[in-house]
Design a protein around this motif. Structure first.
Motif, PDB file in Angstrom:
ATOM      1  N   LYS A  24       0.840  -1.200   0.000  1.00 34.28           N
ATOM      2  CA  LYS A  24       0.000   0.000   0.000  1.00 34.28           C
ATOM      3  C   LYS A  24       0.870   1.244   0.000  1.00 34.28           C
ATOM      4  O   LYS A  24       2.052   1.195   0.333  1.00 34.28           O
ATOM      5  N   ALA A  28      -1.547   8.740  -1.893  1.00 37.42           N
ATOM      6  CA  ALA A  28      -1.350   8.422  -3.306  1.00 37.42           C
ATOM      7  C   ALA A  28      -2.714   8.350  -3.984  1.00 37.42           C
ATOM      8  O   ALA A  28      -3.741   8.287  -3.312  1.00 37.42           O
ATOM      9  N   ASP A  30      -5.176   6.071  -6.446  1.00 40.26           N
ATOM     10  CA  ASP A  30      -5.326   4.625  -6.634  1.00 40.26           C
ATOM     11  C   ASP A  30      -6.163   4.324  -7.866  1.00 40.26           C
ATOM     12  O   ASP A  30      -7.035   5.093  -8.240  1.00 40.26           O
ATOM     13  N   HIS A  45      -1.079   2.226  -6.703  1.00 39.83           N
ATOM     14  CA  HIS A  45      -1.013   3.410  -5.849  1.00 39.83           C
ATOM     15  C   HIS A  45       0.135   4.257  -6.391  1.00 39.83           C
ATOM     16  O   HIS A  45       1.276   3.780  -6.433  1.00 39.83           O
ATOM     17  N   SER A  47       2.110   8.070  -6.435  1.00 40.49           N
ATOM     18  CA  SER A  47       2.345   9.384  -5.856  1.00 40.49           C
ATOM     19  C   SER A  47       3.163  10.200  -6.858  1.00 40.49           C
ATOM     20  O   SER A  47       4.221   9.762  -7.313  1.00 40.49           O
TER      21      SER A  47
END
Ligand code: ZN
Length: 142
Positions: A24, A28, A30, A45, A47
């Motif tokens: 995980k 972020a 998803d 995920h 970022s």
């Protein structure tokens, strides 16, 4: 089978069994992807900062090709920008559908191990699931 093909297969098996960047990621965006042909499921995920992919992880389960593809895609994308992703996706898609490089100077590096997928049309969706999911994530969020 040649030694080179053996090595390629080992890389896919290794990443399929021990995917990198698996887990995980907080703070972020998803995106979930599903390949009904094989049952592969993935959640990305990602970022991003100033257009650069600064961190990315994935969760999910599926066949070795789908997991290895997600694992190696994220390895290749960390530190790259969104346009780099689009270019790599074009190259990767061409590779897994034709078995050939799109350019003389391929940027795919280790990802060229997936060229053999072109001989198995059913597996193309496995190999491209993470990429289509990433593409959808960009369209929705970035
Ligand atoms: Zn699959």
């Amino acid at each position: 089978m040649s030694d080179l093909e053996n090595l390629y297969q080992e890389l896919i098996i290794d990443h399929g069994k021990n995917p990198r960047n698996f887990g995980k990621l907080v703070d972020a965006v998803d995106k979930e992807g599903f390949n009904p042909l094989c049952g592969d499921k993935i959640i990305l995920h990602v970022s991003e900062k100033d257009g650069v992919i600064c961190n990315a992880k994935f969760e999910g389960n599926g066949c070795a090709i789908s997991m290895a593809s997600a694992s190696m895609m994220l390895e290749a994308l960390l530190g790259k920008n969104i346009q780099d992703f689009q270019n790599l996706f074009d190259e990767f898609h061409h590779l897994v559908t034709t078995g050939k490089s799109l350019h003389d100077n391929s940027n795919l590096e280790k990802l060229t191990v997936f060229s053999g997928v072109s001989e198995f049309p059913m597996r193309v969706k496995c190999a491209t699931l993470a990429w289509h999911t990433f593409s959808a994530l960009i369209k929705e969020h970035l």
